[in-house]
Design an enzyme around this catalytic site. Structure first.
Site, short mmCIF file in Angstrom:
data_model
loop_
_atom_site.label_atom_id
_atom_site.label_comp_id
_atom_site.label_asym_id
_atom_site.label_seq_id
_atom_site.Cartn_x
_atom_site.Cartn_y
_atom_site.Cartn_z
N CYS A 231 35.70 -99.85 29.58
CA CYS A 231 35.59 -98.43 29.94
C CYS A 231 36.02 -97.57 28.76
O CYS A 231 37.05 -97.83 28.14
CB CYS A 231 36.47 -98.14 31.16
N CYS B 196 42.91 -94.24 30.10
CA CYS B 196 43.93 -94.18 31.15
C CYS B 196 45.03 -95.23 30.86
O CYS B 196 44.74 -96.43 30.83
CB CYS B 196 43.31 -94.44 32.52
N CYS C 223 45.49 -98.52 32.88
CA CYS C 223 44.34 -99.29 33.36
C CYS C 223 43.96 -100.50 32.50
O CYS C 223 43.68 -100.37 31.30
CB CYS C 223 43.13 -98.37 33.50
N CYS D 283 34.97 -101.02 49.46
CA CYS D 283 35.05 -100.05 48.35
C CYS D 283 34.61 -100.71 47.05
O CYS D 283 35.23 -101.68 46.60
CB CYS D 283 36.49 -99.57 48.17
N CYS E 255 32.42 -97.14 50.47
CA CYS E 255 33.18 -96.28 49.55
C CYS E 255 32.84 -96.71 48.13
O CYS E 255 32.58 -97.90 47.88
CB CYS E 255 34.67 -96.45 49.82
N CYS F 290 38.20 -89.53 49.13
CA CYS F 290 39.36 -90.40 48.99
C CYS F 290 40.00 -90.03 47.66
O CYS F 290 39.38 -90.21 46.61
CB CYS F 290 38.92 -91.87 49.01
N ARG G 172 47.13 -94.25 52.28
CA ARG G 172 47.01 -95.70 52.01
C ARG G 172 48.15 -96.22 51.15
O ARG G 172 48.40 -95.72 50.06
CB ARG G 172 45.67 -96.00 51.31
N1 SAM Z 1 36.59 -95.52 36.58
C1 SAM Z 1 36.71 -94.82 37.79
C2 SAM Z 1 37.82 -93.80 37.79
O1 SAM Z 1 38.78 -93.97 37.05
O2 SAM Z 1 37.72 -92.86 38.55
C3 SAM Z 1 36.88 -95.72 39.00
C4 SAM Z 1 37.72 -96.97 38.88
S1 SAM Z 1 39.46 -96.71 38.52
C5 SAM Z 1 40.01 -98.37 38.21
C6 SAM Z 1 40.12 -96.29 40.12
C7 SAM Z 1 41.58 -95.99 40.24
O3 SAM Z 1 42.34 -97.19 40.16
C8 SAM Z 1 42.23 -95.12 39.19
O4 SAM Z 1 42.00 -93.77 39.41
C9 SAM Z 1 43.70 -95.43 39.37
O5 SAM Z 1 44.28 -94.53 40.28
C10 SAM Z 1 43.69 -96.84 39.96
N2 SAM Z 1 44.32 -97.81 39.04
C11 SAM Z 1 43.78 -98.32 37.92
N3 SAM Z 1 44.64 -99.15 37.31
C12 SAM Z 1 45.76 -99.19 38.08
C13 SAM Z 1 47.01 -99.86 37.97
N4 SAM Z 1 47.28 -100.65 36.93
N5 SAM Z 1 47.92 -99.67 38.94
C14 SAM Z 1 47.65 -98.84 39.99
N6 SAM Z 1 46.50 -98.18 40.14
C15 SAM Z 1 45.56 -98.33 39.19
FE1 SF4 Z 2 38.09 -96.34 33.11
FE2 SF4 Z 2 40.20 -97.48 34.23
FE3 SF4 Z 2 40.30 -94.93 33.57
FE4 SF4 Z 2 38.70 -95.73 35.63
S1 SF4 Z 2 40.93 -95.82 35.54
S2 SF4 Z 2 38.19 -94.28 33.98
S3 SF4 Z 2 38.09 -97.76 34.86
S4 SF4 Z 2 40.07 -96.66 32.14
#
Ligand code: SAM
Ligand code: SF4
Ligand code: DTB
Length: 327
Positions: A54, A58, A61, A98, A129, A189, A261
């Site tokens: 990606c 973030c 992530c 989801c 979802c 959500c 949740r």
């Molecule tokens: N890429 C899209 C986005 O960021 O909107 C969808 C997938 S992203 C993985 C969805 C959500 O997963 C993120 O907004 C974050 O809140 C959650 N998430 C990702 N990594 C995480 C982690 N290590 N611990 C807890 N929540 C996490």
């Molecule tokens: Fe990409 Fe992870 Fe950020 Fe979603 S949360 S935009 S998958 S880096």
């Protein structure tokens, strides 16, 4: 008189966080019981339909291309794979399926590829979802027309702390996508993550941002950071578990009709802590061994937990799935 309000002030929310824990939980449990059946817990199963690589940064992530987390990158799954996983989730007792895609924002051709997946999940009798990044109004409309029930898009943290966690998009971008999802008529959500070294005032700011949206999200995931090696937050200071409970309770009080949740991070919580979260107003979980790329409690363990706590949502499933349980 309704107690659904979208005019919460930060001071009011901060004052809730500052209550003695048991006073806060007691108040949240009262709100929960006025708005929901306290035994009913909504269960959703996650599937990563496009994994890793990606472009966003973030800090929490494992799927960001900016960090070396050892994650295996996977292209978009085939519709048949999604159908199979949805059928298995349904058989195990999930109510909602989801799908998560590691995109910053889908292209129009990605949206078209998602439509048959949404249809395949719907055909299993599951709610649908999707979480796939930022959407335009037209894309949100297309997904709504295809029958997508919920779109997940988390605000993640307070507007002030946001820049410490993500630099590749703005907090306001998130709000715009949520507005597009609402406008298209889908259920929203949206929640966030705690345990990212944020201050309590950031947890206040996150809940404030959610609770003052023009209408509350139907579903509010409260994630406890899953600390993944290789991400900038791998060594984040563990959050006091009671502070997590407080966040659940304040979400419940400020968004009384929403499903709150108890989301990522359950693997690091014992059953007593999860029970306290349910008392404090959590009424939804992710169910199944995997979140998107990280672990989640075993389905059997959750069925046993629900039975021990007298929660419904997985009771029928435990009967249906008895051959596996008995094995
Ligand atoms: N890429 C899209 C986005 O960021 O909107 C969808 C997938 S992203 C993985 C969805 C959500 O997963 C993120 O907004 C974050 O809140 C959650 N998430 C990702 N990594 C995480 C982690 N290590 N611990 C807890 N929540 C996490
Ligand atoms: Fe990409 Fe992870 Fe950020 Fe979603 S949360 S935009 S998958 S880096
Ligand atoms: C949400 O709030 N949490 C889920 C879901 N919505 C998409 C994702 C949690 C991801 C945890 C890290 C992982 O498994 O990759």
């Amino acid at each position: 008189m309704t107690d659904i309000r979208t005019d919460w002030t930060r001071e009011e929310i901060a004052a809730l966080f500052d209550l003695p824990l048991l006073d806060l939980v007691y108040q949240a449990a009262g709100v929960h019981r006025r708005h929901h059946d306290p035994r009913a817990v909504q269960v959703s199963t996650l599937l990563s339909i496009k994994t890793g690589a990606c472009p966003e940064d973030c800090a929490y992530c494992p799927q960001s291309a900016h960090y070396q987390t050892g994650l295996e990158v996977e292209r978009l799954l085939a519709v048949a794979q999604v159908r199979e996983r949805a059928a298995a989730a349904k058989a195990a007792g999930a109510q909602r399926f989801c799908m998560g895609a590691a995109w910053r924002a889908p292209r129009d051709k990605d949206i078209e590829a998602l439509i048959p997946m949404i249809e395949a999940v719907r055909e299993q009798g599951l709610e649908t979802c999707l979480t796939a990044g930022m959407l335009s109004e037209a894309q949100a409309g297309r997904l709504a027309d295809a029958g997508l029930d919920y779109y997940n898009h988390n605000l993640d943290t307070s507007p002030e702390f946001y820049g410490e966690i993500i630099t590749t998009r703005r907090f306001d971008d998130r709000l715009e996508t949520l507005a597009a999802v609402r406008e298209a008529g889908m259920k929203v959500c949206s929640g966030g993550i705690v345990g990212m070294n944020e201050a309590r005032s950031d947890r206040v700011g996150l809940i404030h941002a959610l609770a003052t949206l023009p209408s509350h999200p139907e579903s509010v995931p409260v994630n406890l950071l899953v600390r993944v090696e290789g991400t900038p937050l791998a060594q984040a200071e563990p959050l006091d578990p009671f502070e997590f409970v407080r966040t659940i309770a304040v979400a419940r009080i400020t968004m009384p009709a929403s499903a709150v949740r108890l989301s990522a991070g359950r693997e690091s919580m014992d059953e007593a802590l999860q029970a306290l979260c349910f008392l404090a107003g959590a009424n939804s979980i992710f169910y199944g061994e995997k979140l998107l790329t990280t672990g989640n409690p075993e389905a059997d363990a959750d069925r046993r937990l629900f039975a021990r706590l007298g929660l419904s949502g997985l009771v029928e499933a435990s009967v249906e799935a008895s051959p596996r349980c008995a094995a």
